[in-house]
Design a protein around this motif. Structure first.
Motif, PDB file in Angstrom:
ATOM      1  N   ALA A 150       0.894  -1.191   0.093  1.00 49.11           N
ATOM      2  CA  ALA A 150      -0.005   0.008  -0.077  1.00 49.11           C
ATOM      3  C   ALA A 150       1.022   1.310  -0.229  1.00 49.11           C
ATOM      4  O   ALA A 150       2.207   1.249   0.331  1.00 49.11           O
ATOM      5  CB  ALA A 150      -0.974   0.045   1.295  1.00 49.11           C
ATOM      6  N   ASP A 151       0.276   2.511  -0.288  1.00 48.56           N
ATOM      7  CA  ASP A 151       0.939   3.672  -0.141  1.00 48.56           C
ATOM      8  C   ASP A 151       1.569   4.017   1.194  1.00 48.56           C
ATOM      9  O   ASP A 151       0.652   3.189   2.206  1.00 48.56           O
ATOM     10  CB  ASP A 151       0.248   4.824  -0.554  1.00 48.56           C
ATOM     11  CG  ASP A 151      -0.270   4.643  -2.164  1.00 48.56           C
ATOM     12  OD1 ASP A 151       0.853   4.527  -2.890  1.00 48.56           O
ATOM     13  OD2 ASP A 151      -1.509   4.526  -2.285  1.00 48.56           O
ATOM     14  N   VAL A 152       2.694   4.608   1.473  1.00 46.82           N
ATOM     15  CA  VAL A 152       3.142   4.465   2.810  1.00 46.82           C
ATOM     16  C   VAL A 152       3.692   6.161   3.172  1.00 46.82           C
ATOM     17  O   VAL A 152       4.240   6.642   2.442  1.00 46.82           O
ATOM     18  CB  VAL A 152       4.525   3.723   2.956  1.00 46.82           C
ATOM     19  CG1 VAL A 152       5.051   3.938   4.208  1.00 46.82           C
ATOM     20  CG2 VAL A 152       4.058   2.458   2.696  1.00 46.82           C
TER      21      VAL A 152
ATOM     22  N   GLY B 190      -3.264   3.355   2.608  1.00 43.27           N
ATOM     23  CA  GLY B 190      -2.531   2.681   3.635  1.00 43.27           C
ATOM     24  C   GLY B 190      -2.689   1.378   3.792  1.00 43.27           C
ATOM     25  O   GLY B 190      -1.797   0.559   4.433  1.00 43.27           O
ATOM     26  N   TYR B 191      -4.090   0.794   3.409  1.00 40.23           N
ATOM     27  CA  TYR B 191      -4.267  -0.515   3.771  1.00 40.23           C
ATOM     28  C   TYR B 191      -4.563  -1.258   2.533  1.00 40.23           C
ATOM     29  O   TYR B 191      -4.447  -2.366   2.412  1.00 40.23           O
ATOM     30  CB  TYR B 191      -5.653  -0.412   4.673  1.00 40.23           C
ATOM     31  CG  TYR B 191      -5.495   0.204   5.936  1.00 40.23           C
ATOM     32  CD1 TYR B 191      -4.910  -0.466   7.096  1.00 40.23           C
ATOM     33  CD2 TYR B 191      -5.935   1.494   6.134  1.00 40.23           C
ATOM     34  CE1 TYR B 191      -4.752   0.294   8.336  1.00 40.23           C
ATOM     35  CE2 TYR B 191      -5.477   2.231   7.274  1.00 40.23           C
ATOM     36  CZ  TYR B 191      -5.201   1.474   8.307  1.00 40.23           C
ATOM     37  OH  TYR B 191      -4.898   2.184   9.477  1.00 40.23           O
ATOM     38  N   VAL B 192      -5.018  -0.582   1.389  1.00 40.75           N
ATOM     39  CA  VAL B 192      -5.391  -1.345   0.060  1.00 40.75           C
ATOM     40  C   VAL B 192      -4.039  -1.127  -0.650  1.00 40.75           C
ATOM     41  O   VAL B 192      -3.492  -0.088  -0.769  1.00 40.75           O
ATOM     42  CB  VAL B 192      -6.404  -0.770  -0.563  1.00 40.75           C
ATOM     43  CG1 VAL B 192      -6.849  -1.410  -1.779  1.00 40.75           C
ATOM     44  CG2 VAL B 192      -7.713  -0.880   0.461  1.00 40.75           C
ATOM     45  N   PRO B 193      -3.680  -2.192  -1.262  1.00 39.76           N
ATOM     46  CA  PRO B 193      -4.399  -3.416  -1.594  1.00 39.76           C
ATOM     47  C   PRO B 193      -3.549  -4.691  -0.871  1.00 39.76           C
ATOM     48  O   PRO B 193      -3.542  -5.726  -1.380  1.00 39.76           O
ATOM     49  CB  PRO B 193      -4.104  -3.849  -2.942  1.00 39.76           C
ATOM     50  CG  PRO B 193      -2.542  -3.005  -3.254  1.00 39.76           C
ATOM     51  CD  PRO B 193      -2.495  -2.099  -2.192  1.00 39.76           C
ATOM     52  N   VAL B 194      -3.193  -4.338   0.311  1.00 39.72           N
ATOM     53  CA  VAL B 194      -2.549  -5.334   1.316  1.00 39.72           C
ATOM     54  C   VAL B 194      -3.708  -6.348   1.675  1.00 39.72           C
ATOM     55  O   VAL B 194      -4.669  -6.097   2.001  1.00 39.72           O
ATOM     56  CB  VAL B 194      -1.976  -4.677   2.714  1.00 39.72           C
ATOM     57  CG1 VAL B 194      -1.508  -5.774   3.500  1.00 39.72           C
ATOM     58  CG2 VAL B 194      -0.953  -3.786   2.199  1.00 39.72           C
ATOM     59  N   PRO B 195      -3.113  -7.931   1.291  1.00 39.03           N
ATOM     60  CA  PRO B 195      -4.402  -8.775   1.574  1.00 39.03           C
ATOM     61  C   PRO B 195      -4.751  -8.920   3.028  1.00 39.03           C
ATOM     62  O   PRO B 195      -3.949  -8.916   3.787  1.00 39.03           O
ATOM     63  CB  PRO B 195      -3.850  -9.964   0.998  1.00 39.03           C
ATOM     64  CG  PRO B 195      -2.765  -9.514   0.163  1.00 39.03           C
ATOM     65  CD  PRO B 195      -2.181  -8.118   0.804  1.00 39.03           C
ATOM     66  N   ILE B 196      -5.957  -9.263   3.065  1.00 32.80           N
ATOM     67  CA  ILE B 196      -6.499  -9.839   4.359  1.00 32.80           C
ATOM     68  C   ILE B 196      -6.225 -11.334   4.602  1.00 32.80           C
ATOM     69  O   ILE B 196      -6.932 -11.990   3.637  1.00 32.80           O
ATOM     70  CB  ILE B 196      -8.003  -9.319   4.694  1.00 32.80           C
ATOM     71  CG1 ILE B 196      -8.061  -7.879   4.531  1.00 32.80           C
ATOM     72  CG2 ILE B 196      -8.524  -9.861   5.947  1.00 32.80           C
ATOM     73  CD1 ILE B 196      -9.504  -7.542   4.448  1.00 32.80           C
ATOM     74  N   ARG B 197      -5.851 -11.592   5.458  1.00 34.54           N
ATOM     75  CA  ARG B 197      -5.552 -13.339   5.519  1.00 34.54           C
ATOM     76  C   ARG B 197      -6.888 -13.836   6.077  1.00 34.54           C
ATOM     77  O   ARG B 197      -7.475 -13.405   7.212  1.00 34.54           O
ATOM     78  CB  ARG B 197      -4.488 -13.711   6.531  1.00 34.54           C
ATOM     79  CG  ARG B 197      -3.200 -13.694   5.983  1.00 34.54           C
ATOM     80  CD  ARG B 197      -2.922 -14.863   5.298  1.00 34.54           C
ATOM     81  NE  ARG B 197      -2.914 -16.043   6.544  1.00 34.54           N
ATOM     82  CZ  ARG B 197      -1.824 -16.006   7.201  1.00 34.54           C
ATOM     83  NH1 ARG B 197      -0.859 -15.351   7.284  1.00 34.54           N
ATOM     84  NH2 ARG B 197      -1.926 -17.150   8.084  1.00 34.54           N
TER      85      ARG B 197
ATOM     86  N   GLN C 214     -10.031  -0.524  -2.554  1.00 31.36           N
ATOM     87  CA  GLN C 214     -10.152   0.675  -1.855  1.00 31.36           C
ATOM     88  C   GLN C 214     -11.792   1.370  -1.939  1.00 31.36           C
ATOM     89  O   GLN C 214     -12.544   0.675  -2.794  1.00 31.36           O
ATOM     90  CB  GLN C 214      -9.459   1.935  -2.443  1.00 31.36           C
ATOM     91  CG  GLN C 214      -9.632   2.217  -3.735  1.00 31.36           C
ATOM     92  CD  GLN C 214      -8.923   1.596  -4.810  1.00 31.36           C
ATOM     93  OE1 GLN C 214      -8.742   0.369  -4.781  1.00 31.36           O
ATOM     94  NE2 GLN C 214      -8.468   2.259  -5.604  1.00 31.36           N
ATOM     95  N   HIS C 215     -12.016   2.079  -1.074  1.00 32.26           N
ATOM     96  CA  HIS C 215     -13.604   2.368  -1.188  1.00 32.26           C
ATOM     97  C   HIS C 215     -13.800   3.206  -2.460  1.00 32.26           C
ATOM     98  O   HIS C 215     -13.265   3.929  -3.126  1.00 32.26           O
ATOM     99  CB  HIS C 215     -13.453   3.817  -0.024  1.00 32.26           C
ATOM    100  CG  HIS C 215     -14.559   4.884  -0.074  1.00 32.26           C
ATOM    101  ND1 HIS C 215     -15.891   4.389   0.471  1.00 32.26           N
ATOM    102  CD2 HIS C 215     -14.768   5.831  -0.621  1.00 32.26           C
ATOM    103  CE1 HIS C 215     -16.778   5.332   0.242  1.00 32.26           C
ATOM    104  NE2 HIS C 215     -16.193   6.342  -0.539  1.00 32.26           N
ATOM    105  N   ILE C 216     -14.759   2.752  -3.110  1.00 34.71           N
ATOM    106  CA  ILE C 216     -15.085   3.192  -4.626  1.00 34.71           C
ATOM    107  C   ILE C 216     -16.115   4.473  -4.541  1.00 34.71           C
ATOM    108  O   ILE C 216     -16.297   5.211  -5.228  1.00 34.71           O
ATOM    109  CB  ILE C 216     -15.696   2.018  -5.390  1.00 34.71           C
ATOM    110  CG1 ILE C 216     -14.807   0.673  -5.466  1.00 34.71           C
ATOM    111  CG2 ILE C 216     -16.253   2.358  -6.755  1.00 34.71           C
ATOM    112  CD1 ILE C 216     -13.541   1.117  -6.210  1.00 34.71           C
ATOM    113  N   GLY C 217     -17.169   4.130  -3.512  1.00 34.72           N
ATOM    114  CA  GLY C 217     -18.193   5.474  -3.352  1.00 34.72           C
ATOM    115  C   GLY C 217     -19.511   4.622  -3.691  1.00 34.72           C
ATOM    116  O   GLY C 217     -19.955   3.631  -3.437  1.00 34.72           O
TER     117      GLY C 217
END
Ligand code: ZN
Ligand code: ZN
Ligand code: FE
Length: 808
Positions: free
Chosen positions: A111-113, A408-415, A466-469
């Motif tokens: 994700a962006d940091v 900051g969170y996307v696209p880090v996968p959720i286990r 990410q949030h699309i809307g």
């Protein structure tokens, strides 16, 4: 150990992992190599090094801050002395290991940091060659997801390919000992992107663009600022006139604005900040954290009218940091320029955030009089993430939940599964539920129509967009399809099945069912009930495969009987559910109109059980008749009796909003859940344990709260403070919900209770329910922690359900 190969999986590319391994191995006197592969990083090391202080122990313990190791596959290799030194092998270069996958598309993209402390230090050092350079970054920080076009993550696959590196930058980039070794977006003033400011985004060559922008903001201007994942609209948060003008121009009713301050100390002037909240504010993800506003907070109430919370974040790009910290001097502002800036997303109401210079100049010029542009392109739009702390009495440590999951969170996968669930980590061992999810079909969840996200699932990992809307907006639909195509490519996944909301009018569903969506056979697209998806999102996070008591409280979702649901107790597993109990449906006079105008729902609710004269007198007492007219109230009461004009809804959100209206807080929502948020904010002002009674129908299958409305109106008329009445109401719902869940648990022997739905963003309610359940004991309570409990989280649940159905 002799010679071993170590396959490392997780987020290990684009985060400085190879140079880290290189330095560690050299320091320890080991030989071998490290290289990127399609699925992570491959290391071969040789030399004496056992125990926790050995290579393997340190490899995980000292990994770079952005790396997330999810797997270490260690194998002994025969023989020894195969290497004379330790080196880094370039992707695709000689030395490729037989059997390694082609640079396929399965390494996790970072994700962006936010800008890191090391870079900030350099940027503040007048002798550094990147002094005050707004695009400074290194292997530990900077843009990632927002600039990547293709995998692998190499400079030519990002929007930084437009900038050729100068010799100095190139030297750092190719030196394994340098902290910018393979920092793909690395740049400096000589070779990298630059900032332009002005009413049309063009400043003269001799003017300092940053100080110009600061001056404009100080003068009360509204400025569009290009950030990491899109534009913000900014103004001085202390300037009430500017804040009100921004609100007027943005046409967003009373929806709260996010804020940015230069430091946690500044934020503490306005809000209470717990230790945990401070950590989140400072985390590399730099989300907006919803904080409790201090009584003495001097910021204008127009920032978040009627809301006890303010959303704050810290600067996360070097450019943001400069706005707050530009040094004094000729032309410089001197000292911190602002206590806080409004930083709201650069869009009109529900449109997606603007991301290109042209788009911003076109769409935002009616709002902003001044532009801060730069020439590093944003390839993928990502809004700011929003989180909040939840601290029920039942937990030792507070946890955080998402109101919006994006930058900051996307696209880090959720286990999927229990490994990341809860506060205690179970060590290296993986839960059984999670390991059983490998080699299962690749699936997707299409999401809902409000606060849309979609989810792609592959193996044991779920990548949520990410949030699309708001999908009603055609621009959001376009953004959805672009992002879907892109994430499928980045993660090398092609869904074989999909879950979508069964609401026949949802655009998200129609996109998946239509020809624009991914190529999935019709028989493998599964309609999923809205609240089942909410509950399943918790099951997916926690790795629950057994049956649960699911409590889904939200505004509206389409029920299997075609009516509006939203106060649901489901006995559910991944395959299906039984509607075991629900909030008594109330008439919504005028349908959608009553969603916008909660006072109508209040009249509908009262008219359901009471004679007309009593309803009219209560409407008088509550002030509704005064704020509307007596005639209007009579008319709505009449309409509420006609089912074709007043559909029934069991939505818990409607109940809270109707209550807000009888307390005189909000009669009409100018944004989603406004009335409910005002009601919750009020409840926190009172430490009140008392409750109202509630009734049940059908032997407890339906919960009826009308008695609370009547008592509350009477109490208010007697002069009881609205804060006390609101707290009592929250306590009543919390008790009814926990008692019903416990009764269902006792009746079925099911011991796991899953709480989800947007109404659980109400922390007063969530903490009340969790506290009561834990006090009763004997049950395990799970809630959303990794994805939003609101509609932004249902795509994960849909994907979870689709996978179960396709495997059936
Ligand atoms: Zn850095
Ligand atoms: Zn350079
Ligand atoms: Fe919902």
């Amino acid at each position: 150990m002799g010679r071993v190969s170590i396959k490392v999986s997780g987020v290990v590319q684009g985060v400085g992992f190879r140079p880290y391994v290189f330095r560690l191995a050299r320091e320890m006197g080991l030989t071998g190599f490290v290289r990127n592969t399609g699925s992570g990083v491959l290391i071969e090391v040789e030399g004496e090094n056992e125990g926790t202080s050995g290579f393997l122990g340190r490899l995980k313990a000292e990994a770079p801050p952005l790396a997330r190791i999810t797997g270490l596959d260690v194998r002994e290799l025969p023989g020894g002395a195969a290497h004379s030194s330790f080196r880094i092998i370039e992707s695709g270069a000689e030395g490729s290991v037989a059997g390694a996958v082609s640079p396929a598309l399965s390494a996790d993209v970072s994700a962006d940091v936010s800008v890191c402390p090391d870079c900030l230090k350099e940027m503040s050092d007048p002798s550094d060659r990147r002094y005050l350079y707004p695009f400074i970054n290194c292997t530990n920080c900077g843009p990632r997801y927002s600039i990547i076009r293709e995998v692998p993550y190499d400079r030519e696959n990002t929007t930084m390919s437009a900038f050729g590196m100068c010799p100095d930058c190139r030297r750092e980039y190719t030196d394994p000992a340098n902290r910018r070794f393979h920092a793909e977006p690395t740049a400096c003033q000589a070779c990298g992107p630059s900032v332009f400011t002005g009413p049309d985004g063009k400043n003269g060559a001799r003017q300092n663009p940053i100080t110009l922008a600061i001056r404009e903001l100080k003068a009360g201007g509204i400025v569009a600022i290009k950030g990491l994942g899109g534009f913000h609209l900014a103004c001085d948060a202390g300037n009430e006139k500017a804040v009100c003008e921004l609100r007027r121009r943005k046409k967003r009713g009373n929806k709260p604005f996010a804020l940015m301050s230069g430091s946690v100390e500044e934020i503490k002037r306005f809000c209470h900040v717990s230790e945990e909240e401070e950590q989140k504010l400072l985390s590399p993800e730099r989300p907006v954290v919803l904080l409790r506003r201090k009584k003495e907070c001097a910021l204008p109430s127009a920032i978040a009218p009627g809301n006890g919370l303010l959303g704050f974040m810290l600067p996360y790009t070097p450019l943001h940091w400069l706005l707050f910290n530009y040094p004094a001097g000729p032309g410089g502002p001197g000292g911190p320029a602002f206590n806080a800036l409004v930083m709201t997303s650069g869009n009109l109401s529900e449109e997606p955030i603007a991301a290109t210079n042209e788009d911003a100049l076109k769409r935002l010029s009616g709002i902003a009089g001044y532009f801060v542009l730069h020439d590093r392109d944003i390839h993928t739009r990502v809004d700011d993430s929003v989180i909040y702390e939840v601290s029920p009495a039942s937990e030792n440590i507070p946890f955080f939940a998402f109101a919006r999951r994006a930058r900051g969170y996307v696209p880090v996968p959720i286990r999927l599964g229990g490994a990341f669930y809860g506060q205690k980590k179970t060590g290296r061992k993986r839960g059984n539920a999670a390991s059983g999810l490998f080699d299962r079909p690749q699936v997707m969840g299409a999401g809902g129509d409000l606060k849309n996200t979609f989810t792609l699932v592959k193996d044991d990992r779920a990548v949520m967009s990410q949030h699309i809307g708001d999908m009603e907006n055609p621009q959001a639909q376009k953004f959805y399809l672009e992002t879907l195509e892109k994430l499928m490519r980045l993660f090398g996944t092609k869904p074989e099945a999909a879950g979508y909301d069964m609401h026949p009018g949802y655009h998200s569903s129609n996109l998946i069912l239509g020809s624009m969506g991914p190529d999935i056979p019709a028989g493998k697209k599964f309609a999923v009930q809205h609240h089942h998806a909410h509950v399943a999102s918790v099951m997916a996070e926690a790795g629950l495969t057994e049956k649960v008591i699911g409590v889904a409280l939200d505004g509206t979702g389409y029920g299997t009987d075609g009516t509006l649901w939203g106060g649901e107790f489901l006995i559910a597993d991944a395959l299906g559910f039984e509607r075991a109990a629900f909030f008594r449906p109330i008439p919504l006079p005028g349908g959608e109109a009553a969603v916008r105008a909660p006072w109508r729902a209040a009249i509908g609710l009262l008219g359901q059980t009471l004679p007309d004269e009593t309803v009219l007198s209560l409407a008088q007492k509550s002030g509704i008749s005064g704020r509307r007219t007596a005639r209007e109230v009579e008319n709505i009461l009449k309409i509420s009796k006609k089912r074709e004009l007043a559909p029934l809804s069991s939505g818990a959100g409607r109940l809270f909003e109707a209550f807000s209206s009888v307390l005189g807080l909000v009669d009409e929502n100018t944004f989603e859940a406004e009335a409910a948020i005002a009601l919750e904010s009020m409840a926190w002002e009172e430490d009140m344990k008392a409750e109202y009674p509630y009734d049940t129908l059908e032997g407890g299958r339906q919960l009826d709260f009308s008695a609370a409305f009547v008592q509350a109106i009477e109490e208010r008329a007697r002069g009881v403070r609205p804060a006390a009445v609101s707290a009592r109401f929250h306590n009543t719902v919390a008790r009814a919900v926990s008692e019903t869940a416990l009764r269902l648990s006792a009746g079925t022997g099911i011991r796991t209770i899953a709480l989800s739905g947007g109404v659980f963003q109400n922390r007063f309610l969530l903490e009340g329910v969790m506290g009561r359940l834990s006090m009763a004991g004997g049950v395990r309570v799970c809630t959303n922690r990794l994805v939003p409990p609101g509609d932004g989280g249902i795509s994960l649940g849909q994907a979870f359900i689709a996978r179960a159905r396709v495997m059936q």
